[in-house]
Design a protein around this motif. Sequence first.
Motif, PDB file in Angstrom:
ATOM      1  N   TYR A  65     -41.167 -24.527 -27.938  1.00 27.71           N
ATOM      2  CA  TYR A  65     -40.035 -25.456 -27.904  1.00 27.71           C
ATOM      3  C   TYR A  65     -40.523 -26.900 -27.867  1.00 27.71           C
ATOM      4  N   LEU A  66     -41.507 -27.176 -27.019  1.00 30.25           N
ATOM      5  CA  LEU A  66     -42.012 -28.550 -26.894  1.00 30.25           C
ATOM      6  C   LEU A  66     -42.634 -29.049 -28.196  1.00 30.25           C
ATOM      7  N   LEU A  92     -32.057 -28.469 -30.326  1.00 31.08           N
ATOM      8  CA  LEU A  92     -33.009 -28.456 -29.216  1.00 31.08           C
ATOM      9  C   LEU A  92     -32.330 -28.273 -27.866  1.00 31.08           C
ATOM     10  N   THR A  93     -31.168 -28.868 -27.686  1.00 31.01           N
ATOM     11  CA  THR A  93     -30.443 -28.721 -26.418  1.00 31.01           C
ATOM     12  C   THR A  93     -30.032 -27.272 -26.192  1.00 31.01           C
ATOM     13  N   ILE A  94     -29.602 -26.613 -27.233  1.00 30.27           N
ATOM     14  CA  ILE A  94     -29.217 -25.202 -27.121  1.00 30.27           C
ATOM     15  C   ILE A  94     -30.426 -24.365 -26.736  1.00 30.27           C
ATOM     16  N   GLN A  98     -31.100 -22.193 -23.371  1.00 35.52           N
ATOM     17  CA  GLN A  98     -31.404 -20.770 -23.484  1.00 35.52           C
ATOM     18  C   GLN A  98     -32.660 -20.415 -22.681  1.00 35.52           C
ATOM     19  N   ILE A  99     -33.725 -21.188 -22.866  1.00 33.55           N
ATOM     20  CA  ILE A  99     -34.972 -20.911 -22.144  1.00 33.55           C
ATOM     21  C   ILE A  99     -34.753 -21.088 -20.647  1.00 33.55           C
TER      22      ILE A  99
END
Length: 107
Positions: A65-66, A92-94, A98-99
């Motif tokens: 993600y990062l 990215l916000t979603i 989620q994570i």
Amino acid sequence: MPLFIRNSSNMTLSAFTATLQDKTPPQELSVLLQALWWDGKGDWERAHDLVQDLSGKNAAWIHAYLHRKEGDPGNAAYWYSRASQPVCKEDLTIEWNQITGTLLQSH
């Protein structure tokens, strides 16, 4: 200071997000959740520093993600593979939600 049960497994995503107004992450957070907390505060570098040397699929998922957020899709794809996750195409916000939600439920 936001009120919540000290065990992060009982913290909701909204309670976690509310702590982003604080100067430091809650002490009871795992290193993985601390990384997401720092990213949520806009400190990508600190988040990356926390996960870059960790092993495990959840660390790899955050790392993926990062790197996607950083704009490095090739490196992100490598880490998604290590995490056994499909390459995310969502906002990215979603993905952050989620994570974070997944880790809050599993810790």
